[in-house]
Motif scaffolding. Structure first.
Motif, PDB file in Angstrom:
ATOM      1  N   PRO A   1      -0.370  15.127   7.087  1.00  0.00           N
ATOM      2  CA  PRO A   1      -0.726  15.499   5.758  1.00  0.00           C
ATOM      3  C   PRO A   1      -0.186  15.899   4.300  1.00  0.00           C
ATOM      4  N   ARG A   2       0.931  15.149   4.354  1.00  0.00           N
ATOM      5  CA  ARG A   2       1.226  14.425   3.121  1.00  0.00           C
ATOM      6  C   ARG A   2       0.026  13.498   2.975  1.00  0.00           C
ATOM      7  N   ILE A   3       0.457  12.483   4.102  1.00  0.00           N
ATOM      8  CA  ILE A   3      -0.906  11.250   3.154  1.00  0.00           C
ATOM      9  C   ILE A   3      -2.137  12.331   3.181  1.00  0.00           C
ATOM     10  N   ALA A   4      -3.205  12.721   3.530  1.00  0.00           N
ATOM     11  CA  ALA A   4      -3.890  13.540   3.979  1.00  0.00           C
ATOM     12  C   ALA A   4      -4.511  13.961   1.543  1.00  0.00           C
ATOM     13  N   ALA A   5      -3.025  14.547   1.276  1.00  0.00           N
ATOM     14  CA  ALA A   5      -2.915  15.883   0.493  1.00  0.00           C
ATOM     15  C   ALA A   5      -3.187  14.603  -1.021  1.00  0.00           C
ATOM     16  N   ALA A   6      -2.600  13.366  -0.677  1.00  0.00           N
ATOM     17  CA  ALA A   6      -1.934  12.456  -1.587  1.00  0.00           C
ATOM     18  C   ALA A   6      -3.321  11.758  -1.540  1.00  0.00           C
ATOM     19  N   SER A   7      -3.865  11.230  -0.882  1.00  0.00           N
ATOM     20  CA  SER A   7      -4.964  10.830  -1.047  1.00  0.00           C
ATOM     21  C   SER A   7      -5.957  11.169  -1.648  1.00  0.00           C
ATOM     22  N   PHE A   8      -6.704  12.717  -1.055  1.00  0.00           N
ATOM     23  CA  PHE A   8      -7.428  13.711  -1.865  1.00  0.00           C
ATOM     24  C   PHE A   8      -7.408  13.864  -3.078  1.00  0.00           C
ATOM     25  N   LEU A   9      -6.169  13.890  -3.825  1.00  0.00           N
ATOM     26  CA  LEU A   9      -5.696  14.065  -5.182  1.00  0.00           C
ATOM     27  C   LEU A   9      -5.908  12.665  -6.144  1.00  0.00           C
ATOM     28  N   ALA A  10      -5.007  12.385  -5.105  1.00  0.00           N
ATOM     29  CA  ALA A  10      -5.465  10.844  -6.057  1.00  0.00           C
ATOM     30  C   ALA A  10      -7.071   9.987  -6.139  1.00  0.00           C
ATOM     31  N   PHE A  11      -7.894  10.878  -5.345  1.00  0.00           N
ATOM     32  CA  PHE A  11      -8.842  10.123  -5.170  1.00  0.00           C
ATOM     33  C   PHE A  11      -9.905  11.329  -6.333  1.00  0.00           C
TER      34      PHE A  11
ATOM     35  N   ASP B   1      -4.598   6.663  -9.571  1.00  0.00           N
ATOM     36  CA  ASP B   1      -4.832   6.816  -7.997  1.00  0.00           C
ATOM     37  C   ASP B   1      -3.794   6.414  -7.844  1.00  0.00           C
ATOM     38  N   SER B   2      -3.370   5.159  -7.828  1.00  0.00           N
ATOM     39  CA  SER B   2      -2.230   4.393  -7.128  1.00  0.00           C
ATOM     40  C   SER B   2      -1.116   5.086  -7.849  1.00  0.00           C
ATOM     41  N   VAL B   3      -1.022   6.069  -8.992  1.00  0.00           N
ATOM     42  CA  VAL B   3       0.385   5.686  -9.453  1.00  0.00           C
ATOM     43  C   VAL B   3       0.242   7.260  -8.651  1.00  0.00           C
ATOM     44  N   ILE B   4      -0.569   8.496  -7.999  1.00  0.00           N
ATOM     45  CA  ILE B   4      -0.173   9.774  -7.815  1.00  0.00           C
ATOM     46  C   ILE B   4      -0.534   9.647  -5.803  1.00  0.00           C
ATOM     47  N   PHE B   5      -1.085   8.340  -5.851  1.00  0.00           N
ATOM     48  CA  PHE B   5      -0.955   8.286  -4.291  1.00  0.00           C
ATOM     49  C   PHE B   5      -0.059   7.676  -3.633  1.00  0.00           C
ATOM     50  N   PHE B   6       0.919   6.749  -3.938  1.00  0.00           N
ATOM     51  CA  PHE B   6       1.686   5.498  -3.727  1.00  0.00           C
ATOM     52  C   PHE B   6       3.290   6.477  -3.100  1.00  0.00           C
ATOM     53  N   PRO B   7       3.542   7.245  -4.510  1.00  0.00           N
ATOM     54  CA  PRO B   7       5.056   7.789  -4.632  1.00  0.00           C
ATOM     55  C   PRO B   7       4.676   9.038  -3.603  1.00  0.00           C
TER      56      PRO B   7
ATOM     57  N   VAL C   1       9.924  -1.576  -5.031  1.00  0.00           N
ATOM     58  CA  VAL C   1       8.710  -1.388  -4.417  1.00  0.00           C
ATOM     59  C   VAL C   1       7.978  -1.189  -4.714  1.00  0.00           C
ATOM     60  N   MET C   2       8.412   0.311  -5.098  1.00  0.00           N
ATOM     61  CA  MET C   2       7.144   0.955  -5.244  1.00  0.00           C
ATOM     62  C   MET C   2       6.297  -0.505  -6.512  1.00  0.00           C
ATOM     63  N   PRO C   3       6.391   0.180  -7.628  1.00  0.00           N
ATOM     64  CA  PRO C   3       5.302  -0.885  -8.603  1.00  0.00           C
ATOM     65  C   PRO C   3       5.305  -1.816  -8.553  1.00  0.00           C
ATOM     66  N   ALA C   4       5.996  -2.712  -8.041  1.00  0.00           N
ATOM     67  CA  ALA C   4       5.349  -4.075  -7.985  1.00  0.00           C
ATOM     68  C   ALA C   4       4.259  -3.535  -6.451  1.00  0.00           C
TER      69      ALA C   4
ATOM     70  N   THR D   1      -0.264  -4.156  -7.801  1.00  0.00           N
ATOM     71  CA  THR D   1      -1.089  -5.001  -6.976  1.00  0.00           C
ATOM     72  C   THR D   1      -1.776  -4.524  -6.867  1.00  0.00           C
ATOM     73  N   GLN D   2      -2.118  -3.827  -6.103  1.00  0.00           N
ATOM     74  CA  GLN D   2      -3.793  -1.900  -6.190  1.00  0.00           C
ATOM     75  C   GLN D   2      -4.036  -2.904  -7.104  1.00  0.00           C
ATOM     76  N   VAL D   3      -4.199  -2.090  -8.356  1.00  0.00           N
ATOM     77  CA  VAL D   3      -4.664  -2.011  -9.675  1.00  0.00           C
ATOM     78  C   VAL D   3      -5.547  -3.648 -10.026  1.00  0.00           C
ATOM     79  N   MET D   4      -4.809  -4.679  -9.808  1.00  0.00           N
ATOM     80  CA  MET D   4      -4.702  -5.747  -9.943  1.00  0.00           C
ATOM     81  C   MET D   4      -6.002  -6.140  -8.875  1.00  0.00           C
ATOM     82  N   LEU D   5      -5.698  -6.110  -7.541  1.00  0.00           N
ATOM     83  CA  LEU D   5      -7.001  -7.017  -6.698  1.00  0.00           C
ATOM     84  C   LEU D   5      -7.813  -5.882  -7.049  1.00  0.00           C
ATOM     85  N   LYS D   6      -8.083  -4.536  -7.648  1.00  0.00           N
ATOM     86  CA  LYS D   6      -9.372  -3.591  -7.579  1.00  0.00           C
ATOM     87  C   LYS D   6      -9.946  -3.790  -8.238  1.00  0.00           C
ATOM     88  N   THR D   7      -9.525  -3.748  -9.900  1.00  0.00           N
ATOM     89  CA  THR D   7      -9.822  -4.857 -10.809  1.00  0.00           C
ATOM     90  C   THR D   7     -10.499  -5.935 -10.568  1.00  0.00           C
ATOM     91  N   LEU D   8      -9.763  -7.109 -10.276  1.00  0.00           N
ATOM     92  CA  LEU D   8     -10.600  -8.290  -9.491  1.00  0.00           C
ATOM     93  C   LEU D   8     -11.576  -8.016  -9.442  1.00  0.00           C
TER      94      LEU D   8
END
Length: 228
Positions: A110-120, A158-164, A175-178, A182-189
């Motif tokens: 449930p924690r991951i699902a809620a984070a995923s929905f909010l981040a989306f 999305d990343s700032v909400i989902f990962f924490p 290591v969370m900020p890294a 990384t996610q933002v950079m790769l998706k932007t690329l």
């Protein structure tokens, strides 16, 4: 008098593809992959496509119709997760040996699902808002710039909400900020590499649909779903 349809076939097909990408990303996120020094999830190959579709929808049809697609994607994703959880809860047949693998795919915490929905929701609506406002500011010019800028804004949210929310306390905070960067950079690329295709799709849609929407004097309230 016959009422004109609110949406066209290309719009409907892009909306369907948007929903498929979100559902596919849910499944692919369960696989961890290694690419050189990077530890990633397989969802990276499909999730950025939803942001590219978001850009195309806003550019051609505007924020209001894109808002409808975002909420449709949220609902379809929610139903998929709900059905998956229900199926996972059913008792397995004694001869079936795939219970562990099935649970790994559909037993979403449930924690991951809620984070995923909010981040989306946050990422998708911020992407659409930035795209819309920059188009008005630039008078329709510099599509590539606003496509990249809106993706950076949306993916960052999305990343700032989902990962924490989903992984805080599991993944070390040091290591969370890294990971998020990384996610933002790769998706932007990903967005940058796909730009030549995105530009051609947008031009084709504008030409065939005969529309190039500017969101002047609209309300960006995300709950105004019926305002098309």
């Amino acid at each position: 008098m016959k009422k004109e349809p609110c949406v066209s076939l290309p719009f409907m097909l892009l909306g369907m593809l948007f929903c498929v990408c979100l559902i596919a990303a849910n499944l692919l996120e369960t696989k961890q992959v290694t690419l050189g020094p990077l530890e990633l999830t397989a969802g990276l190959i499909v999730f950025p496509v939803s942001y590219i579709i978001n850009d195309c929808l806003v550019e051609v049809w505007g924020y209001r119709k894109t808002r409808l697609v975002i909420w449709a994607g949220f609902l379809m994703n929610f139903l998929f997760v709900l059905f998956g959880v229900a199926a996972d809860a059913l008792p397995a047949a004694p001869y079936w040996k795939g219970e562990e693998g099935f649970h790994a795919l559909f037993g979403l915490a449930p924690r991951i699902a809620a984070a995923s929905f909010l981040a989306f929701l946050a990422g998708s609506f911020l992407n659409a808002y930035v795209m819309s406002r920059m188009k008005i500011r630039d008078g329709g010019r510099r599509f590539s710039l606003r496509a990249i800028a809106s993706t950076v804004a949306g993916e960052t949210a999305d990343s700032v909400i989902f990962f924490p929310l989903a992984l805080g306390g599991v993944v070390p905070w040091s290591v969370m900020p890294a990971i998020m960067l990384t996610q933002v950079m790769l998706k932007t690329l990903y967005e940058i590499l796909a730009l030549p295709v995105t530009v051609r799709v947008v031009r084709y849609m504008k030409r065939t649909e005969g529309t190039d929407t500017f969101d002047s004097n609209i309300r960006y309230n995300i709950f105004k779903i019926k305002d098309l």
